[in-house]
Design a protein around this motif. Structure first.
Motif, PDB file in Angstrom:
ATOM      1  N   LYS A  14     -19.750   3.044  40.359  1.00  0.00           N
ATOM      2  CA  LYS A  14     -19.063   1.820  40.766  1.00  0.00           C
ATOM      3  C   LYS A  14     -17.644   2.178  41.210  1.00  0.00           C
ATOM      4  O   LYS A  14     -16.991   3.031  40.606  1.00  0.00           O
ATOM      5  N   LEU A  15     -17.196   1.510  42.244  1.00  0.00           N
ATOM      6  CA  LEU A  15     -15.822   1.671  42.715  1.00  0.00           C
ATOM      7  C   LEU A  15     -15.059   0.385  42.422  1.00  0.00           C
ATOM      8  O   LEU A  15     -15.459  -0.692  42.868  1.00  0.00           O
ATOM      9  N   VAL A  16     -14.003   0.501  41.631  1.00  0.00           N
ATOM     10  CA  VAL A  16     -13.218  -0.648  41.200  1.00  0.00           C
ATOM     11  C   VAL A  16     -11.955  -0.721  42.060  1.00  0.00           C
ATOM     12  O   VAL A  16     -11.096   0.168  41.985  1.00  0.00           O
ATOM     13  N   GLU A  17     -11.853  -1.752  42.880  1.00  0.00           N
ATOM     14  CA  GLU A  17     -10.692  -1.907  43.752  1.00  0.00           C
ATOM     15  C   GLU A  17      -9.565  -2.563  42.960  1.00  0.00           C
ATOM     16  O   GLU A  17      -9.716  -3.663  42.429  1.00  0.00           O
ATOM     17  N   ARG A  60      -3.364   1.074  34.913  1.00  0.00           N
ATOM     18  CA  ARG A  60      -3.446   1.384  33.479  1.00  0.00           C
ATOM     19  C   ARG A  60      -4.032   0.223  32.690  1.00  0.00           C
ATOM     20  O   ARG A  60      -4.862   0.419  31.805  1.00  0.00           O
ATOM     21  N   ALA A  61      -3.584  -0.976  33.012  1.00  0.00           N
ATOM     22  CA  ALA A  61      -4.103  -2.142  32.299  1.00  0.00           C
ATOM     23  C   ALA A  61      -5.590  -2.328  32.573  1.00  0.00           C
ATOM     24  O   ALA A  61      -6.363  -2.695  31.684  1.00  0.00           O
ATOM     25  N   THR A  62      -6.010  -2.076  33.811  1.00  0.00           N
ATOM     26  CA  THR A  62      -7.428  -2.185  34.159  1.00  0.00           C
ATOM     27  C   THR A  62      -8.251  -1.157  33.399  1.00  0.00           C
ATOM     28  O   THR A  62      -9.314  -1.459  32.858  1.00  0.00           O
ATOM     29  N   LEU A  63      -7.762   0.074  33.341  1.00  0.00           N
ATOM     30  CA  LEU A  63      -8.476   1.119  32.611  1.00  0.00           C
ATOM     31  C   LEU A  63      -8.609   0.759  31.133  1.00  0.00           C
ATOM     32  O   LEU A  63      -9.694   0.886  30.546  1.00  0.00           O
ATOM     33  N   ALA A  64      -7.517   0.315  30.530  1.00  0.00           N
ATOM     34  CA  ALA A  64      -7.548  -0.035  29.105  1.00  0.00           C
ATOM     35  C   ALA A  64      -8.545  -1.163  28.846  1.00  0.00           C
ATOM     36  O   ALA A  64      -9.275  -1.150  27.843  1.00  0.00           O
ATOM     37  N   ARG A  65      -8.585  -2.127  29.749  1.00  0.00           N
ATOM     38  CA  ARG A  65      -9.512  -3.255  29.601  1.00  0.00           C
ATOM     39  C   ARG A  65     -10.967  -2.767  29.682  1.00  0.00           C
ATOM     40  O   ARG A  65     -11.827  -3.216  28.908  1.00  0.00           O
ATOM     41  N   ALA A 124     -20.280   5.846  36.013  1.00  0.00           N
ATOM     42  CA  ALA A 124     -19.046   6.427  36.544  1.00  0.00           C
ATOM     43  C   ALA A 124     -18.272   5.362  37.308  1.00  0.00           C
ATOM     44  O   ALA A 124     -18.802   4.749  38.245  1.00  0.00           O
ATOM     45  N   TYR A 125     -17.032   5.125  36.882  1.00  0.00           N
ATOM     46  CA  TYR A 125     -16.147   4.170  37.554  1.00  0.00           C
ATOM     47  C   TYR A 125     -15.023   4.932  38.257  1.00  0.00           C
ATOM     48  O   TYR A 125     -14.455   5.870  37.694  1.00  0.00           O
ATOM     49  N   THR A 126     -14.705   4.511  39.448  1.00  0.00           N
ATOM     50  CA  THR A 126     -13.585   5.089  40.183  1.00  0.00           C
ATOM     51  C   THR A 126     -12.590   3.985  40.514  1.00  0.00           C
ATOM     52  O   THR A 126     -12.939   3.010  41.183  1.00  0.00           O
ATOM     53  N   LEU A 127     -11.363   4.122  40.020  1.00  0.00           N
ATOM     54  CA  LEU A 127     -10.312   3.145  40.292  1.00  0.00           C
ATOM     55  C   LEU A 127      -9.645   3.510  41.613  1.00  0.00           C
ATOM     56  O   LEU A 127      -9.008   4.557  41.724  1.00  0.00           O
ATOM     57  N   ALA A 128      -9.814   2.649  42.602  1.00  0.00           N
ATOM     58  CA  ALA A 128      -9.326   2.950  43.945  1.00  0.00           C
ATOM     59  C   ALA A 128      -8.320   1.900  44.397  1.00  0.00           C
ATOM     60  O   ALA A 128      -8.568   0.697  44.297  1.00  0.00           O
ATOM     61  N   ALA A 174     -15.453  -5.816  41.263  1.00  0.00           N
ATOM     62  CA  ALA A 174     -14.160  -6.488  41.160  1.00  0.00           C
ATOM     63  C   ALA A 174     -13.473  -6.073  39.869  1.00  0.00           C
ATOM     64  O   ALA A 174     -14.093  -5.995  38.805  1.00  0.00           O
ATOM     65  N   ALA A 175     -12.183  -5.794  39.957  1.00  0.00           N
ATOM     66  CA  ALA A 175     -11.417  -5.398  38.779  1.00  0.00           C
ATOM     67  C   ALA A 175     -11.234  -6.587  37.850  1.00  0.00           C
ATOM     68  O   ALA A 175     -11.065  -7.724  38.312  1.00  0.00           O
TER      69      ALA A 175
END
Length: 458
Positions: A220-223, A230-235, A342-346, A369-370
């Motif tokens: 998954k690609l998280v836009e 950082r907040a998105t990753l922690a969530r 696998a998530y990729t924060l883009a 969606a983030a």
């Protein structure tokens, strides 16, 4: 097909069975028989396919016959990183438990004295990184003339790290009549040239299209906006589905800062990157494998080849700069038939890198969606996120003491400084000026010396 069908010895089959394996993976089934027949081999396989066992298992049976001599290893395995070398050593210990084979690990960050002592006794298997091997060879501590088997593992990674000239030199120091095994995830022209030069009529085994991602991994690609990463990753890490996770970043400084940030947020996080000493890196890996921590923040030093069971998730905190690294990063999950995510924060700035990854892997990565989060606060540990002027509030600045004095400025010094300070601007009558207290800026606060009052004498 079972391991018994591959021609392995009973002792080896017992060790494999005790390790919990009964059916060989495709690369193992294709590679083990020709290796046992002393054929040269080129193995092309994506990460997580059981590639390491495809050369470790037959080598154990081959080396069971013979005796090691001082300073002359019988076989040599070249690995690009210390972690991969240590992992191969673990495989030899696990599968060779019923064989009396000696082994030495030749890597940087470990006492050279202990390594040379092991070599002096003679070893059946030498596992080394090119740099340390060349170092000891130059010191006359090792001879390669008795080496009958050479394994070049992760050849494309060796190419990326600039080790190909070292490998070519090492090959010239080994006997011309030997068995050479080369394993790689891809076959770029320099690796093909290396194989053509040093392998003799090799058996070619390919079990998956090069540079394709493992189909058992849900990608998954998280836009996300840069300020929210950082907040998105922690969530996302707080989700109950995340049992164990490896988080990859492009920079070592980000690895350190992110690991500290996650610890402050209550996560059981560790870190591994190239600036850490080897014993410290191995300790962090052991803590992760043992479950003492369940989140490992890593740079790409850990991206390839590390076989850690049960990793449920991989997070690309940064989109990798090189598309190949994406495949190897996400390959830390979904291993040995298991599934993974696998998530990729883009961010919008990563559009070109994402396009290159999708071109390599042959299709678009599904977008996600983030989650809604508050914008990240500036991290104290990252210099780039906090201007120097804000590094410490003014009231926290300690007053520098004059030589021989205390850190608290005395009244006489303050009054003398005030006399030499220009008068403040006029203020409104209803707001009388408050007396200023001098803030020590490191300059002289004492009485004006006589020679400054009257000038220098000629």
């Amino acid at each position: 097909m079972t391991f018994a069908d591959l021609g392995l010895s009973d002792e080896l089959l017992k060790a494999v069975n005790e390790a919990g394996y009964t059916t060989p993976t495709p690369i193992q089934a294709a590679a083990i028989p020709p290796v046992l027949m002393n054929r040269d081999l080129i193995g092309i396989a994506q990460t997580g396919t059981g590639k390491t066992a495809s050369f470790v298992l037959p080598m154990i049976d081959i080396l069971a016959h013979g005796r090691a001599r001082a300073m002359m290893p019988r076989s040599l395995i070249l690995e690009p990183t210390r972690e991969l070398a240590a992992q191969v050593a673990e495989n030899f210990e696990k599968y060779g438990k019923f064989h009396k084979l000696s082994m030495a690990l030749l890597i940087g960050g470990v006492s050279m004295g202990d390594q040379t002592k092991a070599l002096e006794k003679g070893v059946d298997v030498l596992i080394a990184t090119p740099g340390r091997l060349m170092d000891l060879f130059g010191r006359g501590k090792i001879l390669l003339s008795g080496c009958s088997t050479l394994v070049i593992d992760e050849a494309d990674r060796m190419l990326d790290m600039g080790f190909i000239p070292d490998i070519e030199e090492i090959c010239t120091k080994l006997p011309a009549t030997r068995q050479t095994l080369l394993f790689s995830a891809t076959m770029p022209p320099p690796i093909k040239k290396l194989a053509d030069k040093f392998l003799s009529n090799p058996k070619y085994v390919e079990v998956a299209r090069p540079a394709t991602a493992n189909t058992s991994i849900d990608q998954k690609l998280v836009e996300v906006a840069s300020r929210n990463k950082r907040a998105t990753l922690a969530r996302m890490l707080a989700d109950d589905a995340v049992k164990t996770a490896i988080i990859f970043s492009n920079r070592k400084t980000t690895v350190r800062d992110l690991a500290q940030s996650l610890k402050r947020d209550g996560f059981r996080a560790g870190q591994i990157h190239g600036d850490m000493e080897q014993p410290e890196r191995l300790r962090e890996l052991d803590r992760f494998k043992a479950g003492e921590i369940n989140i490992l923040v890593a740079s790409d030093v850990a991206a390839r080849g590390l076989d850690i069971k049960g990793v449920s998730h991989v997070f690309n905190y940064d989109v990798p700069w090189h598309p190949d690294d994406y495949v190897h990063r996400i390959g830390r999950t979904g291993r040995a038939g298991a599934t993974g995510t696998a998530y990729t924060l883009a961010t919008p700035e990563d559009a070109e890198a994402v396009a290159n990854i999708e071109k390599l892997t042959g299709g678009p990565i599904p977008r996600l969606a983030a989650p809604e989060v508050k914008a990240d606060r500036p991290a104290r540990t990252e210099r780039t996120e906090r201007p120097a002027a804000e590094a410490r509030p003014a009231e926290e600045k300690p007053t520098r003491a004059r030589r021989g004095g205390s850190r608290r400025p005395d009244r006489d010094a303050i009054e003398t400084s005030q006399k030499n300070t220009p008068a403040p601007r006029p203020r409104k009558e209803d707001r009388p000026a408050e007396p200023e207290v001098a803030r020590d800026d490191g300059s002289w606060n004492g009485p004006i010396p006589e020679f400054l009052k009257h000038g220098f004498s000629s």
